[in-house]
Design an enzyme around this catalytic site. Sequence first.
Site, PDB file in Angstrom:
ATOM      1  N   LYS A   1     -16.441  -2.864  -6.437  1.00  7.00           N
ATOM      2  CA  LYS A   1     -17.016  -1.356  -6.248  1.00  7.00           C
ATOM      3  C   LYS A   1     -16.432  -0.271  -6.795  1.00  7.00           C
ATOM      4  O   LYS A   1     -17.756   0.589  -6.964  1.00  7.00           O
ATOM      5  CB  LYS A   1     -18.227  -1.346  -4.708  1.00  7.00           C
ATOM      6  CG  LYS A   1     -16.257  -0.595  -4.015  1.00  7.00           C
ATOM      7  CD  LYS A   1     -17.122   0.189  -3.293  1.00  7.00           C
ATOM      8  CE  LYS A   1     -15.947   1.077  -2.359  1.00  7.00           C
ATOM      9  NZ  LYS A   1     -16.154   2.455  -1.444  1.00  7.00           N
TER      10      LYS A   1
ATOM     11  N   LYS B   1       0.533  -0.954   0.128  1.00  9.98           N
ATOM     12  CA  LYS B   1       0.247  -0.299   0.106  1.00  9.98           C
ATOM     13  C   LYS B   1       0.877   1.310   0.231  1.00  9.98           C
ATOM     14  O   LYS B   1       0.446   2.326  -0.592  1.00  9.98           O
ATOM     15  CB  LYS B   1      -0.871  -0.359   1.470  1.00  9.98           C
ATOM     16  CG  LYS B   1      -1.848  -1.232   1.023  1.00  9.98           C
ATOM     17  CD  LYS B   1      -3.397   0.102   1.787  1.00  9.98           C
ATOM     18  CE  LYS B   1      -4.422  -1.539   1.440  1.00  9.98           C
ATOM     19  NZ  LYS B   1      -5.716  -1.393   2.435  1.00  9.98           N
TER      20      LYS B   1
ATOM     21  N   LYS C   1     -10.435  -8.868  -9.484  1.00  7.80           N
ATOM     22  CA  LYS C   1     -11.879  -8.922  -8.707  1.00  7.80           C
ATOM     23  C   LYS C   1     -13.041  -8.286  -8.801  1.00  7.80           C
ATOM     24  O   LYS C   1     -12.751  -7.255  -9.444  1.00  7.80           O
ATOM     25  CB  LYS C   1     -10.807  -8.745  -7.857  1.00  7.80           C
ATOM     26  CG  LYS C   1     -10.909  -9.533  -6.372  1.00  7.80           C
ATOM     27  CD  LYS C   1     -10.070  -9.066  -5.632  1.00  7.80           C
ATOM     28  CE  LYS C   1     -10.619 -10.244  -3.930  1.00  7.80           C
ATOM     29  NZ  LYS C   1     -10.140  -9.856  -3.123  1.00  7.80           N
TER      30      LYS C   1
END
Length: 339
Positions: A204, A115, A201
């Site tokens: 949203k 990250k 994947k």
Amino acid sequence: MRIVSGIQPTGNLHLGNYLGAIRNWVRMQDEWTAQGHDCLYFLADLHAISMPHDPAGLRAGTREMVAALVACGIDPERSILFNQTQVPAHAELQWLLTGTARMGWLNRMTQWKDKAGKNREGASVALFTYPVLQAADVLLYQATHVPVGEDQKQHLELARDIAQKFNNDFATEDAPVFTLPEPIIPPEAARIMSLRDGSAKMSKSDPSDMSRINLTDDADAIMQKVRKAKTDPEPLPSDAEALKERPEAANLVGIYAAMAGCSVADVLARYEGQGFGAFKPALGELLVESLAPITARYRELRTDTDALDAILAAGAVKARALAAPTLTRAYEALGLLRG
Ligand code: TRP
């Protein structure tokens, strides 16, 4: 025995969230609470500020996640359902544990490395100490078992290392402060991919709404999305091996299996030799039928702010009571006077 697990609050929940983590929580709740064990499930809203975020989105996402969890079957009467923010002991214990966690341990966390990327200097301190808060989340409740995805295993090992070092440094062997938690990694945690791209994947944040089945979709939307899902012209094979090179086909068969509660081999035994013209309507109907009670409940609950806030408030009261003794012992063990 006690289960504790957390999930980051996000809005716009979809089939991937349900079959990935939420359904597993519901199953564990049903099994464990029936045997008299506690299940604590919380929204990791404090973790959400470790990355750039929009406050209004976090507020709305937290409520939506509560609505989704309840709609999917988390029962606030049987499980303790709450958000970290309303149990200040999470943040307090985190600070206490930062005295025990080592820089070197945190530097090795793969999620931190992923990250933060190349820009470590610009990453937030919260992103670096994220795993210490996660350790506090579970150690605070003397969790014995923590259901998590494979990607969280390393954070759980860190929680065990922190607990062990703290017990070593500040407690006696016959009166440890913390329990070492065991991860539970569900073997068949379904990985649901985009309906438009079998290598991405379901998410949203995919710009195409056709790529996912939202928990707000009605029957028509679900049927249409399955009908339009990307596939290939081949019929379904007789064994799972032959799906390896066909990611979109594998995804649809995987969704069917996860939803029907059977194996991929079972689905293929039934549909082998058939094309998607036959398989897609069957999958669509299965989804509509199984998701109908969930989507109906979710649509109704997600706008009922008062009911959602009441669920979180009631859960926090129970969580605070369970957290208090361990927090007190941690302060005492460190020699901190609370008066
Ligand atoms: N880090 C977890 C995730 O991203 C969420 C989480 C926060 C968690 N605290 C936890 C999971 C404690 C298990 C136990 O999925």
